[in-house]
Enzyme design. Structure first.
Site, mmCIF file in Angstrom:
data_model
loop_
_atom_site.group_PDB
_atom_site.id
_atom_site.type_symbol
_atom_site.label_atom_id
_atom_site.label_comp_id
_atom_site.label_asym_id
_atom_site.label_seq_id
_atom_site.Cartn_x
_atom_site.Cartn_y
_atom_site.Cartn_z
ATOM 1 N N THR A 33 -13.517 14.840 0.433
ATOM 2 C CA THR A 33 -12.305 15.225 -0.281
ATOM 3 C C THR A 33 -11.397 14.007 -0.433
ATOM 4 O O THR A 33 -11.331 13.173 0.468
ATOM 5 C CB THR A 33 -11.580 16.322 0.518
ATOM 6 O OG1 THR A 33 -12.468 17.430 0.687
ATOM 7 C CG2 THR A 33 -10.316 16.790 -0.180
ATOM 8 N N SER A 35 -9.102 11.036 -3.225
ATOM 9 C CA SER A 35 -9.124 10.295 -4.486
ATOM 10 C C SER A 35 -10.323 9.360 -4.600
ATOM 11 O O SER A 35 -10.880 9.191 -5.687
ATOM 12 C CB SER A 35 -7.828 9.493 -4.638
ATOM 13 O OG SER A 35 -7.626 8.641 -3.527
ATOM 14 N N THR A 36 -10.756 8.760 -3.481
ATOM 15 C CA THR A 36 -11.887 7.824 -3.555
ATOM 16 C C THR A 36 -13.208 8.570 -3.695
ATOM 17 O O THR A 36 -14.057 8.210 -4.510
ATOM 18 C CB THR A 36 -11.919 6.903 -2.312
ATOM 19 O OG1 THR A 36 -10.626 6.319 -2.149
ATOM 20 C CG2 THR A 36 -12.924 5.783 -2.475
ATOM 21 N N ASP A 90 -17.284 10.416 2.593
ATOM 22 C CA ASP A 90 -15.921 10.923 2.734
ATOM 23 C C ASP A 90 -14.943 9.774 2.922
ATOM 24 O O ASP A 90 -15.334 8.673 3.320
ATOM 25 C CB ASP A 90 -15.848 11.866 3.941
ATOM 26 C CG ASP A 90 -14.882 13.014 3.745
ATOM 27 O OD1 ASP A 90 -13.979 12.894 2.875
ATOM 28 O OD2 ASP A 90 -15.002 14.028 4.445
ATOM 29 N N GLY A 91 -13.690 10.027 2.640
ATOM 30 C CA GLY A 91 -12.644 9.033 2.852
ATOM 31 C C GLY A 91 -12.078 9.130 4.259
ATOM 32 O O GLY A 91 -12.541 9.906 5.088
ATOM 33 N N GLY A 104 -7.556 13.860 7.337
ATOM 34 C CA GLY A 104 -6.770 15.087 7.210
ATOM 35 C C GLY A 104 -5.523 14.945 6.373
ATOM 36 O O GLY A 104 -4.705 15.855 6.313
ATOM 37 N N GLU A 112 -14.398 19.075 6.589
ATOM 38 C CA GLU A 112 -14.973 17.737 6.567
ATOM 39 C C GLU A 112 -15.695 17.445 7.879
ATOM 40 O O GLU A 112 -16.794 16.887 7.884
ATOM 41 C CB GLU A 112 -13.869 16.689 6.335
ATOM 42 C CG GLU A 112 -13.324 16.709 4.907
ATOM 43 C CD GLU A 112 -12.076 15.850 4.739
ATOM 44 O OE1 GLU A 112 -11.758 15.519 3.588
ATOM 45 O OE2 GLU A 112 -11.418 15.523 5.736
#
EC number: 5.3.1.6
Length: 238
Positions: A33, A35-36, A90-91, A104, A112
């Site tokens: 989840t 923006s990246t 994931d970021g 988070g 996640e």
């Protein structure tokens, strides 16, 4: 300023695309989840459309990643239907030298954590600003709490030395509500000497569903940086 001219956006794209390049046909992929990772999902969709990538299935970690996957044509599956996740991407909000994380910022850390810990390989995609010497330096630890337990959980967190604050919505009156229908407390700790112990202590508080400390689960970090005005991707592995 357009996307092409904004170096931060270009950097996020580059690191998101670099992670997508590591996905091979036939894989089950945890879709993170933020923006990246949104760029990763976009790149996976592009590779599927071109025929370069076949028979992959994504496991979304949030409503956001589910919506993006559908938008870009990435087929989805659920944890009920699979027995493994080959790679999760994931970021993170902070990454320490041991590759432990705080996650988070998008309030999706519970799902996640379920997906990322199940993955055979967990790849973290970040920009250089997320690298820290010690967890908690720049970011608070998010904790997902069931609503009825909010007050006792905050008291218990204070006893552990934390300063808890209920996360409030932006463009929404009242608190942030997670995909599970719970609330998020952001906690400032002056010192997280042992992230593994802190993770357990927080999760042992009755009413806490999960916290944003991710310890001993990261295999590879892809760091997007700007060098000489151009985006580059640096790899850090254990």
């Amino acid at each position: 300023m357009t996307t092409e001219q904004d170096p931060v956006k270009v950097m996020k794209q580059q690191v998101g695309f670099a992670a997508a390049d590591r996905v091979k046909s036939g894989m089950i992929v945890g879709l993170g989840t933020g923006s990246t990772t949104a760029y990763t999902i976009q790149a996976l969709g592009d590779r599927i459309k071109s025929g370069e990538l076949k028979d992959i299935k994504g496991v979304p970690t949030s409503f956001q990643s589910e919506v993006l996957a559908k938008q870009y044509g990435v087929p989805l599956t659920t944890l009920d239907e699979i027995d493994k996740i080959d790679v999760a991407i994931d970021g993170a909000d902070e990454v320490d030298p041991h590759l432990n994380l705080i996650k988070g910022g998008g309030a999706a850390h519970t799902r996640e954590k379920v997906v990322d810990y199940l993955a055979t390989q967990f790849i973290v995609v970040v920009d250089g600003s997320k690298m820290v010497d010690k967890l908690g330096s720049t970011f608070r630890v998010p904790i997902e709490v069931i609503p009825m337990a909010l007050t006792p959980v905050m008291r218990a967190i204070e006893k552990l030395g934390g300063k808890p604050e209920l996360r409030m919505g932006v463009k929404k009156a009242g608190p942030v509500i997670t995909d599970q229908g719970n609330m998020v407390i952001d906690v400032k700790f002056d010192d997280i000497a042992n992230p593994g112990e802190m993770e357990k202590s927080l999760n042992n508080i009755p009413g806490v569903l999960e916290n944003g400390l991710f310890v001993d689960c990261t295999d590879l970090v892809l760091v997007g940086e700007i060098k000489d005005g151009k985006p580059v991707v640096r790899e850090i592995s254990k």
